[in-house]
Write an enzyme that holds these catalytic residues in place. Sequence first.
Site, mmCIF file in Angstrom:
data_model
loop_
_atom_site.group_PDB
_atom_site.id
_atom_site.type_symbol
_atom_site.label_atom_id
_atom_site.label_comp_id
_atom_site.label_asym_id
_atom_site.label_seq_id
_atom_site.Cartn_x
_atom_site.Cartn_y
_atom_site.Cartn_z
ATOM 1 N N HIS B 60 0.842 -1.209 0.000
ATOM 2 C CA HIS B 60 0.000 0.000 0.000
ATOM 3 C C HIS B 60 0.875 1.257 0.000
ATOM 4 O O HIS B 60 1.315 1.717 1.050
ATOM 5 C CB HIS B 60 -0.921 0.004 1.232
ATOM 6 N N ASP B 152 -8.993 3.542 -2.966
ATOM 7 C CA ASP B 152 -8.348 4.043 -1.748
ATOM 8 C C ASP B 152 -8.197 5.553 -1.732
ATOM 9 O O ASP B 152 -7.977 6.203 -2.746
ATOM 10 C CB ASP B 152 -6.964 3.416 -1.574
ATOM 11 N N ASP B 305 1.130 2.406 3.836
ATOM 12 C CA ASP B 305 0.271 3.528 3.404
ATOM 13 C C ASP B 305 1.135 4.786 3.202
ATOM 14 O O ASP B 305 0.752 5.891 3.584
ATOM 15 C CB ASP B 305 -0.857 3.801 4.403
ATOM 16 N N HIS B 309 3.359 14.093 1.216
ATOM 17 C CA HIS B 309 2.731 15.396 0.967
ATOM 18 C C HIS B 309 3.818 16.455 1.009
ATOM 19 O O HIS B 309 4.880 16.245 1.585
ATOM 20 C CB HIS B 309 1.693 15.718 2.047
ATOM 21 N N PHE B 323 -4.049 14.533 5.286
ATOM 22 C CA PHE B 323 -3.919 13.296 6.055
ATOM 23 C C PHE B 323 -2.759 12.471 5.496
ATOM 24 O O PHE B 323 -2.578 12.402 4.278
ATOM 25 C CB PHE B 323 -5.189 12.454 5.904
#
Lengths: 307, 429
Positions: B60, B152, B305, B309, B323
């Site tokens: 992921h 997702d 995950d 950013h 997030f």
Amino acid sequence: MLSQKNLLGLENMTQQDIELILDTADSFKEIIDRDVKKVPTLRGKCVVNLFYEPSTRTRTSFELAGKYLSADTINFSSSTSSVQKGESLKDTAKTLEMMGIDAVVIRHSSSGAAEFLSEHVSAAVINAGDGTHEHPTQALLDMLTVREKKGTLKGLKVAILGDILYSRVARSNIFGFTKMGSSVYVAGPQTLMPPAIEKTGAKVAKSIDEAVEGADVVMALRIQLERQKKGLFPSQREYSRLFGIDKKRLSLAKPDALLLHPGPVNRGVEITSEIMDGTQSVINEQVKNGVAVRMAVLYLLIGGAGR
Amino acid sequence: MKQILKKARVIDPSSNLDEILDVLVVDGCIAAIEKSVDISGAQILDLSGMILTPGLIDMHVHFREPGYEYKEDMETGSRSAAAGGFTAVACMPNTMPPVDNAAMVEYIRSRASKIGLVRVFPVGCVSKGREGREIAEMGDMVQAGAVAFSDDGNPVSDSSLMRKALQYASMFDKAIIDHCEDPGLFEGGQVNEGYISTLLGLAGIPASCEEIMVARDIILARDTGARVHLTHISTKGSVELIRRAKAEGVRVTCDVTPHHLILTEEAVMGYNTCAKMNPPLRTREDVRALMEGLRDGTIDAIATDHAPHSQDEKDVEFDKAAFGIVGLETALGLILTHIVGQGELTLYQAISKMTAGPAKILGVDAGRLAVGKPADITVIDPDMEWTVDKNKFLSKGRNTPFDGWKLKGRAVMTMVGGTRHSIIPCEKF
């Protein structure tokens, strides 16, 4: 002087600091009643009111507090500034920093905005309400009002009623009154009760009546009417019937109990007009004490010779 | 070309292997795994003291390309993965445009193979445009190399669409990977609902927001007989629901991130936006349940995950911050130090959750050491002590709550198809 550089909230403030602010506010209060309302205490200091949310009483109160102490106060509201042009809070902070200000008073819709600002400016930051987090000067003026009338905050039963979940006033008052030795009870609709609120030191009453019973202080919170549209309570009518304060409910408190409200009041919803204008109401004193408390905070944060 | 990787402790859960062995690699494939291999003309790497595992798989990650290259791209993402000891990743399709057709799947694969540092398994969208309305062309995408399907970033909130997607994907024996979140309960949420959300005055995300979708997906998987994979589960309730479903024979699998295993909601105190993720960090009790879930096999995999950013998206007011956190370069060190090192999992179990576990869910021929198969290998120095320095990340993302953490254990080399990628300066290589 205070043990901290900023006033971000009461959660981490010491009892000594709170006492110092209240004592200082006491001594400043007479200035407001003078014919010439000006002392030179903060002459040459500059205070910026950075208001990202509409506010009349808090902004005016801070502005007057600065002016009575001879500080230069500048108002900066988001609707007339470069915030409209998309400037970030971080960049606004840097800009203000370069202009050499001494203190920034910030009102913002984001919880934590005051703390965020304090990480980006060296000026003192005063939280005038950040989202649903804290509103420390409101709680300080509430405590000043109650202390004046009751002589002490120790051992008092304080009932805080209504929308606790979204209320920054509630949080600051729970921290403040608890630190000063009062017992704080909260009550309101279960949909507006924050989780684990009892860990803050507040006691959760099963009903408004239980919270008000034998109380020395009854504080009704403003209910944002848009919460009804989000389904947090069914109607204004039911809210005022189940959670509003009227004469009968107030009579459950001690005969000399004080009625507080941070304002602005939705008359007939949180409290009836009858008791709002009645003898137990100290809502007008709260406003006056607001100026005194903000004078004290400004003085204690930027009045020192060292800064 | 012949290489002998000598005297490493070889751990391969898919073949019940945990002993000191030599591994012979010939022309990019594993040619022998034996007590002692001696062949003339081979390059010899002495790996005594090291751990050799099948190449780690992160099922992921978000590599953000195309569309959000300012956050990450296939090249920086691949370098970050290799630096973390991974030889394969599954890329989520929430790019712009999203990976919802065969051409996009082919684009991802061709970009990845040109870069060549890690194998990239593309995950395709469940719905066209990730809009949650019509199922995407899964058959085409499977032929182009998609290994699973997911919207997702968003949950598949329409139960009817989810049911159809499960039925359709089952024709190809591919899993639907769901990000479990009930949109109504999520509404504006920032952090776990509890004392911390109360203290900070931030909108809470209740555990039920995740668990309702976990329960729904289990019910639909049972109903359709299809395979569902629930990614980054975070609550005790989710673990319990999945445990029960597995016992009943429902084809459900799940993964958990290192940060949900190591941090709790308290990490957001001080409005730390590097601890803002979705699902949010939960409580100590949830962490304990997740660990137990890993031990008893309820949780099949650990996945990061990895969500890079830009600084500007994190250095803002908390409720305006994006997030997610990066994870590729910290995952292994965190797991070795704080999960294996604390006795929560054995090393063998941890490796299994990063190799055989994810390979099985994705249905890919990876995550194991086998003679005749491509040599995808990770070499770990279990004793290396190092400090996380976000400014040295190869990812473009600096958004980590682990900056400055002192860790023990780190990947020092990966091998993909027999090609070595040295990760950090190490005198041995």
